[in-house]
Write a protein that holds these residues in place. Structure first.
Motif, PDB file in Angstrom:
ATOM      1  N   SER A   1       0.798  -1.230   0.000  1.00 55.10           N
ATOM      2  CA  SER A   1       0.000   0.000   0.000  1.00 55.10           C
ATOM      3  C   SER A   1       0.829   1.278   0.000  1.00 55.10           C
ATOM      4  O   SER A   1       0.387   2.297  -0.530  1.00 55.10           O
ATOM      5  CB  SER A   1      -0.929   0.021   1.217  1.00 55.10           C
ATOM      6  N   VAL A   2       2.013   1.233   0.561  1.00 52.82           N
ATOM      7  CA  VAL A   2       2.768   2.462   0.832  1.00 52.82           C
ATOM      8  C   VAL A   2       3.027   3.288  -0.429  1.00 52.82           C
ATOM      9  O   VAL A   2       2.694   4.471  -0.484  1.00 52.82           O
ATOM     10  CB  VAL A   2       4.096   2.141   1.562  1.00 52.82           C
ATOM     11  N   GLU A   3       3.614   2.686  -1.440  1.00 47.06           N
ATOM     12  CA  GLU A   3       3.932   3.442  -2.645  1.00 47.06           C
ATOM     13  C   GLU A   3       2.664   3.826  -3.411  1.00 47.06           C
ATOM     14  O   GLU A   3       2.610   4.884  -4.037  1.00 47.06           O
ATOM     15  CB  GLU A   3       4.872   2.649  -3.554  1.00 47.06           C
ATOM     16  N   LYS A   4       1.652   2.982  -3.351  1.00 42.58           N
ATOM     17  CA  LYS A   4       0.389   3.309  -4.045  1.00 42.58           C
ATOM     18  C   LYS A   4      -0.287   4.510  -3.392  1.00 42.58           C
ATOM     19  O   LYS A   4      -0.914   5.313  -4.073  1.00 42.58           O
ATOM     20  CB  LYS A   4      -0.535   2.099  -4.069  1.00 42.58           C
ATOM     21  N   ILE A   5      -0.142   4.638  -2.080  1.00 42.79           N
ATOM     22  CA  ILE A   5      -0.687   5.813  -1.384  1.00 42.79           C
ATOM     23  C   ILE A   5       0.138   7.050  -1.736  1.00 42.79           C
ATOM     24  O   ILE A   5      -0.421   8.125  -1.971  1.00 42.79           O
ATOM     25  CB  ILE A   5      -0.730   5.572   0.142  1.00 42.79           C
ATOM     26  N   ALA A   6       1.449   6.884  -1.792  1.00 36.93           N
ATOM     27  CA  ALA A   6       2.330   8.016  -2.080  1.00 36.93           C
ATOM     28  C   ALA A   6       2.207   8.502  -3.527  1.00 36.93           C
ATOM     29  O   ALA A   6       2.338   9.700  -3.794  1.00 36.93           O
ATOM     30  CB  ALA A   6       3.778   7.637  -1.783  1.00 36.93           C
ATOM     31  N   LEU A   7       1.947   7.571  -4.444  1.00 31.63           N
ATOM     32  CA  LEU A   7       1.874   7.917  -5.866  1.00 31.63           C
ATOM     33  C   LEU A   7       0.585   7.366  -6.494  1.00 31.63           C
ATOM     34  O   LEU A   7       0.629   6.458  -7.339  1.00 31.63           O
ATOM     35  CB  LEU A   7       3.093   7.361  -6.612  1.00 31.63           C
ATOM     36  N   PRO A   8      -0.557   7.905  -6.099  1.00 26.31           N
ATOM     37  CA  PRO A   8      -1.827   7.341  -6.592  1.00 26.31           C
ATOM     38  C   PRO A   8      -2.008   7.477  -8.102  1.00 26.31           C
ATOM     39  O   PRO A   8      -2.680   6.652  -8.721  1.00 26.31           O
ATOM     40  CB  PRO A   8      -2.887   8.134  -5.833  1.00 26.31           C
ATOM     41  N   GLU A   9      -1.386   8.486  -8.695  1.00 24.13           N
ATOM     42  CA  GLU A   9      -1.542   8.668 -10.140  1.00 24.13           C
ATOM     43  C   GLU A   9      -0.899   7.518 -10.924  1.00 24.13           C
ATOM     44  O   GLU A   9      -1.426   7.066 -11.940  1.00 24.13           O
ATOM     45  CB  GLU A   9      -0.987  10.026 -10.604  1.00 24.13           C
TER      46      GLU A   9
ATOM     47  N   VAL B   1     -10.918   4.239  -7.409  1.00 24.60           N
ATOM     48  CA  VAL B   1     -10.386   2.932  -7.005  1.00 24.60           C
ATOM     49  C   VAL B   1      -8.915   3.058  -6.600  1.00 24.60           C
ATOM     50  O   VAL B   1      -8.491   2.494  -5.591  1.00 24.60           O
ATOM     51  CB  VAL B   1     -10.565   1.904  -8.146  1.00 24.60           C
ATOM     52  N   ALA B   2      -8.142   3.820  -7.369  1.00 27.85           N
ATOM     53  CA  ALA B   2      -6.718   3.990  -7.079  1.00 27.85           C
ATOM     54  C   ALA B   2      -6.479   4.735  -5.773  1.00 27.85           C
ATOM     55  O   ALA B   2      -5.433   4.566  -5.140  1.00 27.85           O
ATOM     56  CB  ALA B   2      -6.030   4.720  -8.233  1.00 27.85           C
ATOM     57  N   LEU B   3      -7.441   5.540  -5.361  1.00 27.78           N
ATOM     58  CA  LEU B   3      -7.315   6.243  -4.079  1.00 27.78           C
ATOM     59  C   LEU B   3      -7.776   5.395  -2.904  1.00 27.78           C
ATOM     60  O   LEU B   3      -7.212   5.470  -1.812  1.00 27.78           O
ATOM     61  CB  LEU B   3      -8.119   7.548  -4.111  1.00 27.78           C
ATOM     62  N   ILE B   4      -8.782   4.567  -3.095  1.00 25.68           N
ATOM     63  CA  ILE B   4      -9.394   3.826  -1.980  1.00 25.68           C
ATOM     64  C   ILE B   4      -8.681   2.510  -1.680  1.00 25.68           C
ATOM     65  O   ILE B   4      -8.412   2.195  -0.511  1.00 25.68           O
ATOM     66  CB  ILE B   4     -10.889   3.589  -2.262  1.00 25.68           C
ATOM     67  N   ILE B   5      -8.380   1.720  -2.702  1.00 23.42           N
ATOM     68  CA  ILE B   5      -7.813   0.375  -2.493  1.00 23.42           C
ATOM     69  C   ILE B   5      -6.546   0.393  -1.629  1.00 23.42           C
ATOM     70  O   ILE B   5      -6.438  -0.403  -0.687  1.00 23.42           O
ATOM     71  CB  ILE B   5      -7.557  -0.334  -3.851  1.00 23.42           C
TER      72      ILE B   5
END
Length: 166
Positions: A44-52, A72-76
């Motif tokens: 989750s860490v990098e996906k939260i940091a770079l949602p785009e 979806v990219a913000l919530i998951i």
């Protein structure tokens, strides 16, 4: 001859009981919780940091309408993070395992769909830095994680865990 069959049945039942005792051990459950929790926190860490970038990965599967990809990219990733923290802390264990197992089931379906359609894309599993392509290895890894989730759901009796010394 019947005595041999009965002995085989007895051995099989004994093996099943032994396996149940092993799988229901609080230490084995703790290990499953720690593994699943740490994997999803790390994911989750990098996906939260770079949602785009994660949104681009989600869009690459060509399954979701463009209008909801960003949502979806913000919530998951936040669901992954919170469920991972809950699993490690022993809070909402069954609920977190259920949510992660549901996500893993969806991930497996999406991976297989991408493979069958011949898409050569990054799986998006651990963010942009992982550079992990969609493939059968990813499917097998997710099935393994799904089995951990099902193990936790099946053998955890309460949603919150008491300290290990209890």
């Amino acid at each position: 001859m019947d005595a041999g069959k009965n002995a085989d049945r007895y051995d099989f039942v004994k093996l099943l009981i032994d396996m149940k005792n092993i799988l229901s051990s609080k230490y084995i459950l703790l290990l499953s919780r720690l593994i699943l929790g740490m994997v999803f926190i790390a994911a989750s860490v990098e996906k939260i940091a770079l949602p785009e970038i994660f949104a681009v990965n989600v869009q690459a599967y060509q399954i979701l309408p463009l209008s909801i990809v960003n949502l979806v990219a913000l919530i998951i990733p936040w669901i992954e993070l919170l469920c991972g923290v809950f699993l490690i802390s022993g809070t909402f264990v069954r609920s977190s395992s259920f949510l992660l197992s549901a996500l893993l089931s969806l991930f497996i379906i999406m991976l297989i769909s991408a493979i069958m359609r011949g898409l050569i894309i990054d799986c998006g599993c651990f963010g942009a830095s992982s550079d992990s392509k969609v493939g059968w290895l990813r499917v097998i890894e997710d099935i393994g994680l799904l089995l951990l989730g099902v193990h936790i759901i099946s053998f955890t009796q309460h949603d919150s865990i008491r300290l290990i010394s209890d």
